[in-house]
Design a protein around this motif. Sequence first.
Motif, PDB file in Angstrom:
ATOM      1  N   ALA A 457       0.989  -1.139   0.100  1.00 14.98           N
ATOM      2  CA  ALA A 457      -0.084   0.108   0.412  1.00 14.98           C
ATOM      3  C   ALA A 457       1.526   1.081   0.312  1.00 14.98           C
ATOM      4  CB  ALA A 457      -0.641  -0.014   1.226  1.00 14.98           C
ATOM      5  N   LYS A 458       1.837   1.668   0.737  1.00 19.52           N
ATOM      6  CA  LYS A 458       3.309   2.216   0.725  1.00 19.52           C
ATOM      7  C   LYS A 458       3.332   2.735  -0.709  1.00 19.52           C
ATOM      8  CE  LYS A 458       3.742   2.027   5.965  1.00 19.52           C
ATOM      9  NZ  LYS A 458       3.945   3.768   6.069  1.00 19.52           N
ATOM     10  N   MET A 459       4.099   1.543  -0.807  1.00 19.12           N
ATOM     11  CA  MET A 459       4.575   1.450  -2.395  1.00 19.12           C
ATOM     12  C   MET A 459       3.445   2.309  -3.587  1.00 19.12           C
ATOM     13  SD  MET A 459       8.018   0.864  -2.049  1.00 19.12           S
ATOM     14  CE  MET A 459       7.348   2.012  -0.384  1.00 19.12           C
ATOM     15  N   ASP A 460       2.728   1.787  -3.564  1.00 24.11           N
ATOM     16  CA  ASP A 460       1.846   2.171  -4.010  1.00 24.11           C
ATOM     17  C   ASP A 460       1.123   3.672  -4.266  1.00 24.11           C
ATOM     18  OD1 ASP A 460      -0.822   1.806  -6.193  1.00 24.11           O
ATOM     19  OD2 ASP A 460      -2.588   2.027  -4.947  1.00 24.11           O
ATOM     20  N   LEU A 461       1.319   4.066  -3.168  1.00 29.94           N
ATOM     21  CA  LEU A 461       1.336   5.285  -2.842  1.00 29.94           C
ATOM     22  C   LEU A 461       2.188   6.392  -3.409  1.00 29.94           C
ATOM     23  CD1 LEU A 461      -0.566   5.254   0.972  1.00 29.94           C
ATOM     24  CD2 LEU A 461      -1.452   6.100  -1.318  1.00 29.94           C
ATOM     25  N   LEU A 462       3.275   5.863  -3.047  1.00 33.62           N
ATOM     26  CA  LEU A 462       4.687   6.216  -3.505  1.00 33.62           C
ATOM     27  C   LEU A 462       3.860   6.466  -5.670  1.00 33.62           C
ATOM     28  CD1 LEU A 462       7.509   7.299  -3.315  1.00 33.62           C
ATOM     29  CD2 LEU A 462       7.680   5.236  -3.538  1.00 33.62           C
ATOM     30  N   GLN A 463       4.343   5.565  -6.251  1.00 35.16           N
ATOM     31  CA  GLN A 463       4.103   5.367  -7.679  1.00 35.16           C
ATOM     32  C   GLN A 463       3.246   6.363  -8.132  1.00 35.16           C
ATOM     33  OE1 GLN A 463       3.210   0.956 -10.433  1.00 35.16           O
ATOM     34  NE2 GLN A 463       1.666   1.928  -9.015  1.00 35.16           N
ATOM     35  N   GLN A 464       1.664   6.465  -6.952  1.00 37.13           N
ATOM     36  CA  GLN A 464       0.919   7.222  -7.646  1.00 37.13           C
ATOM     37  C   GLN A 464       0.930   8.917  -7.183  1.00 37.13           C
ATOM     38  OE1 GLN A 464      -2.121   6.614  -8.919  1.00 37.13           O
ATOM     39  NE2 GLN A 464      -1.784   4.468  -9.294  1.00 37.13           N
ATOM     40  N   TYR A 465       2.272   9.567  -6.217  1.00 41.69           N
ATOM     41  CA  TYR A 465       2.179  10.114  -5.665  1.00 41.69           C
ATOM     42  C   TYR A 465       2.841  10.959  -7.285  1.00 41.69           C
ATOM     43  CZ  TYR A 465       4.569  14.501  -3.499  1.00 41.69           C
ATOM     44  OH  TYR A 465       5.207  15.723  -3.697  1.00 41.69           O
ATOM     45  N   LEU A 466       4.464  10.315  -7.848  1.00 40.38           N
ATOM     46  CA  LEU A 466       5.492  10.196  -9.215  1.00 40.38           C
ATOM     47  C   LEU A 466       4.759  10.649  -9.732  1.00 40.38           C
ATOM     48  CD1 LEU A 466       8.280   8.134  -7.454  1.00 40.38           C
ATOM     49  CD2 LEU A 466       8.181   9.967  -7.102  1.00 40.38           C
ATOM     50  N   ARG A 467       3.726  10.131 -10.179  1.00 42.68           N
ATOM     51  CA  ARG A 467       2.920  10.256 -11.754  1.00 42.68           C
ATOM     52  C   ARG A 467       1.900  11.204 -12.052  1.00 42.68           C
ATOM     53  NH1 ARG A 467       1.718   5.141 -13.962  1.00 42.68           N
ATOM     54  NH2 ARG A 467      -0.258   5.911 -15.042  1.00 42.68           N
ATOM     55  N   GLN A 468       2.199  11.782 -10.512  1.00 46.09           N
ATOM     56  CA  GLN A 468       0.522  12.955 -10.712  1.00 46.09           C
ATOM     57  C   GLN A 468       1.098  14.392 -10.097  1.00 46.09           C
ATOM     58  OE1 GLN A 468      -3.083  11.766  -7.936  1.00 46.09           O
ATOM     59  NE2 GLN A 468      -2.709  10.341  -8.519  1.00 46.09           N
ATOM     60  N   ASN A 469       2.608  14.084  -9.777  1.00 46.33           N
ATOM     61  CA  ASN A 469       2.975  15.562  -9.855  1.00 46.33           C
ATOM     62  C   ASN A 469       4.468  16.291 -10.167  1.00 46.33           C
ATOM     63  OD1 ASN A 469       1.454  16.940  -6.715  1.00 46.33           O
ATOM     64  ND2 ASN A 469       1.915  14.384  -6.329  1.00 46.33           N
ATOM     65  N   TYR A 470       4.629  15.329 -11.095  1.00 49.43           N
ATOM     66  CA  TYR A 470       6.043  15.722 -11.492  1.00 49.43           C
ATOM     67  C   TYR A 470       5.730  15.462 -13.437  1.00 49.43           C
ATOM     68  CZ  TYR A 470       7.720  15.343  -7.470  1.00 49.43           C
ATOM     69  OH  TYR A 470       8.303  15.784  -5.796  1.00 49.43           O
ATOM     70  N   GLU A 471       6.425  16.327 -14.333  1.00 52.15           N
ATOM     71  CA  GLU A 471       6.259  16.535 -15.732  1.00 52.15           C
ATOM     72  C   GLU A 471       6.985  15.748 -16.254  1.00 52.15           C
ATOM     73  OE1 GLU A 471       6.288  20.451 -19.138  1.00 52.15           O
ATOM     74  OE2 GLU A 471       6.729  20.790 -16.780  1.00 52.15           O
ATOM     75  N   TYR A 472       5.936  15.033 -16.804  1.00 46.71           N
ATOM     76  CA  TYR A 472       6.705  14.295 -18.207  1.00 46.71           C
ATOM     77  C   TYR A 472       7.488  14.920 -19.812  1.00 46.71           C
ATOM     78  CZ  TYR A 472       9.160  10.902 -21.470  1.00 46.71           C
ATOM     79  OH  TYR A 472       9.852  10.351 -22.468  1.00 46.71           O
ATOM     80  N   THR A 473       8.819  14.915 -19.539  1.00 43.97           N
ATOM     81  CA  THR A 473       9.274  15.728 -21.306  1.00 43.97           C
ATOM     82  C   THR A 473      10.358  14.880 -21.042  1.00 43.97           C
ATOM     83  OG1 THR A 473      10.158  17.401 -21.616  1.00 43.97           O
ATOM     84  CG2 THR A 473      10.735  17.232 -19.506  1.00 43.97           C
ATOM     85  N   ASN A 474      11.164  14.900 -22.243  1.00 42.93           N
ATOM     86  CA  ASN A 474      12.492  13.935 -22.603  1.00 42.93           C
ATOM     87  C   ASN A 474      13.075  15.232 -22.964  1.00 42.93           C
ATOM     88  OD1 ASN A 474      10.624  15.327 -24.823  1.00 42.93           O
ATOM     89  ND2 ASN A 474      12.645  14.796 -26.388  1.00 42.93           N
ATOM     90  N   LYS A 475      13.455  16.678 -22.417  1.00 45.92           N
ATOM     91  CA  LYS A 475      14.134  17.594 -22.629  1.00 45.92           C
ATOM     92  C   LYS A 475      14.107  18.055 -20.918  1.00 45.92           C
ATOM     93  CE  LYS A 475      14.376  18.426 -26.994  1.00 45.92           C
ATOM     94  NZ  LYS A 475      14.624  18.934 -28.472  1.00 45.92           N
ATOM     95  N   PRO A 476      14.375  17.911 -20.066  1.00 48.41           N
ATOM     96  CA  PRO A 476      14.030  18.577 -18.330  1.00 48.41           C
ATOM     97  C   PRO A 476      14.712  19.759 -18.425  1.00 48.41           C
ATOM     98  CG  PRO A 476      15.499  16.937 -18.617  1.00 48.41           C
ATOM     99  CD  PRO A 476      14.747  16.564 -19.948  1.00 48.41           C
ATOM    100  N   ASP A 477      14.319  20.804 -17.951  1.00 48.26           N
ATOM    101  CA  ASP A 477      15.181  22.327 -17.503  1.00 48.26           C
ATOM    102  C   ASP A 477      16.084  21.929 -16.890  1.00 48.26           C
ATOM    103  OD1 ASP A 477      16.034  24.736 -17.749  1.00 48.26           O
ATOM    104  OD2 ASP A 477      14.014  25.267 -17.371  1.00 48.26           O
TER     105      ASP A 477
END
Length: 752
Positions: A457-477
């Motif tokens: 359950a903890k790892m599922d929460l961690l996974q969802q947090y990373l998916r939802q709170n960070y922008e995907y881009t192939n050219k990060p600033d």
Amino acid sequence: MKPAAKPQYPKSYQTLTLLWVVIIAMQWIDFTEPLWFSVTTTLVTVTIIMMALVEWLLPVPAGWKWTIKIFVLLTVWRFILTSYGVYVPFGPFFPDQIRGMALTFTPYIWFSLIAWLLLEAVLRLVVTRPRILAFLAVHLVAFAILDSFTHYYLWQNVAWIVFAGLGWLVSAHFYEYRRKYPQGWHRLRQSPIKIAVNIGIVFACVLLIGISMPSVSPTLTDPYTAWIKRSGGGGGGPSALSGVLGEGPAAVQEEIVSGYSRDDTTLGDGFEFSYSPVMSIDTPVRSYWRGETRRLYSGKGWADLEEEGRDTERYRGAPNEDPLEHEQPGKVETMRVEQTVTMNTDKEYPVLFGGYAIESAELLDDRQQPDMRWAGKQAELFWNGYRNPGDLPDYPRKYKVVANIPLIPLEKLEQASYETIYSEGAPEEYLQLPNNLPQRVKDLAEEITAEGETPYAKMDLLQQYLRQNYEYTNKPDLTRKRSDDFVDSFLFEIRQGYCDYYSTAMVVMARSLGVPARWVKGYAPGSQPSDEMMMRSPELGRAYNVSNADAHSWAELYFGDYGWIPFEATPGFVSPIMEAPEESDEAFAMDTDTNTEVAAAEESFFSKLDPVVMQRIFVSAVSVLLLWTLYQLRSELYFLWLRLRLGRPLTPGEKTIYETLRLVRRLRRKGLARSDQETLREAFGRWKRERPQLAEVLDPLLLLYEQASYGRSPAASDWRAAREMTRKAVKLAGGNGLRQALPVGGKRFLDR
């Protein structure tokens, strides 16, 4: 001088124009379907259809129509991207979900938005015959070039564009004829069947001639191909992976592109997507194509193989060798799957790819004395060892892998406590963290997972947090970077990145919470040819086609007797877990139609829509459009039916009488009923007293009706005027049928 008023196009012409434009737009979507992510194709298709329906169905002022379109577009974005798993709602709508949508909706919404704006531009700018011809010419030339210089077979698309173009030109011709010669148009409408048959014959002949043309090889070489052959090149430019895989010490990196990386010691640079093919995999089960794992995190990246070391054993390959041995979890069943891999590139790799976990590998091409090394603990199958990755001669072009895919009992795992899972202790080697890892990384991991009661359950929460709170881009600033630690700078400073960022952060944060984890790299599943592509090119087969754009990394977490389980923190992906059945003998795959760095949740509705289904949606939308058009033309259809029944056309007087009596029936539903004892004049007089706003249309309509019934025969323009009056009368009557139908007490109640 007063400027000329903008022409008001009749509804029938607007409807037909909308239909032709949508048909042409669908041809471009059909062309880009193999190139785009499935979520992008679905999003653009639904956007065009919904915007066209709003434009057609809603007779409201422009301001209201634009407002409704924007609302519909936002709804489409949220619904489809949520259905595909690109965005997973988390937290309250404001501000958490608003922020999450803003981060994850890009870049998909730009494709949708551009498609909508192009549709609006075409409908408003391509309005004259010269512009229509130029518009069609551009499309036909573009498709001719694409058909000639690419591997796509686009003749059907060209045929549809020709069909839509002819329909558009015919519609424009009849509109101009109706506007300039109203009397001739009236005479022309006396023979609608004859005109429709002639138009249909012309369309059918053009399309049949095009479709029936035999395929003939070109007698002349086009200039581009001749130039390429003369220059001795293949047209591909420098090797797409020359800077990634390397070709010896002298390899020069011209640009950083996507592909299977040999050096993971320093992560974080941006790259360009390369869609050059890597391999095709024939398999009944979709999975990630696993390559190597990494254990030691340095703060900059992952240690290389020489530093980590491997305990390997020599493997000559099936069928002569025994099955490969690896640690089998005690509470997990497996499903045996055969996967045939065909390499579509001359590049050489350090490993053989396959699903987790490989039981055996057999070379299917001509090769002598295959030399492979099996690392059982990491479940890696190296080709010719691993200590000299720059010298891997004679890499196999085709091989078959047998994989034992674990069937994970997720319901039991979700309830298992830390003591139950790690009863014999967690392996320390997979809990390694650098001594200088910033404390705020550990604090954030604890904060995110505080509500989880079990490790999973903890790892599922961690996974969802990373998916939802960070922008995907192939050219990060990277100008935002301040911290020396790769994960720390990603979580708190850069806050954007691609799979390496998400997967490394998932491993490091899991380890900080006491859950063993390792970093895995390989390829995402790739894409299968659609049903339509199969019809065009049956030789493609159903294999998954993997390109360098599908190169990917993810995390595997260790849960004791349940084994290593993949976790996917990158937005757009879902872990390729096979879940163990509870009451059935079959398992189902929690997998997605991933393509490059985007995936669609397989259990969602839209992810199951292949191009054939999308075509059915389009046909349904066109059918609705046709039915609505028939409804709008119901008067003309009724007159046509009477003409066929009577054997003669109706006179303008008869049409005027029909329209007036039809109004009487329609006003009854508005609360204005005519009694059996009333004449039409008496009924009209009473209605005007009850609703004075009707006087402006009922008086002239009554005059035309009486002239048609008792006096002179009206002209053709008179009955069309009568039809417009009846439509206006229905609008002026409003929706007071309920008030008129209620008894006196109910009426007084509504008036309060």
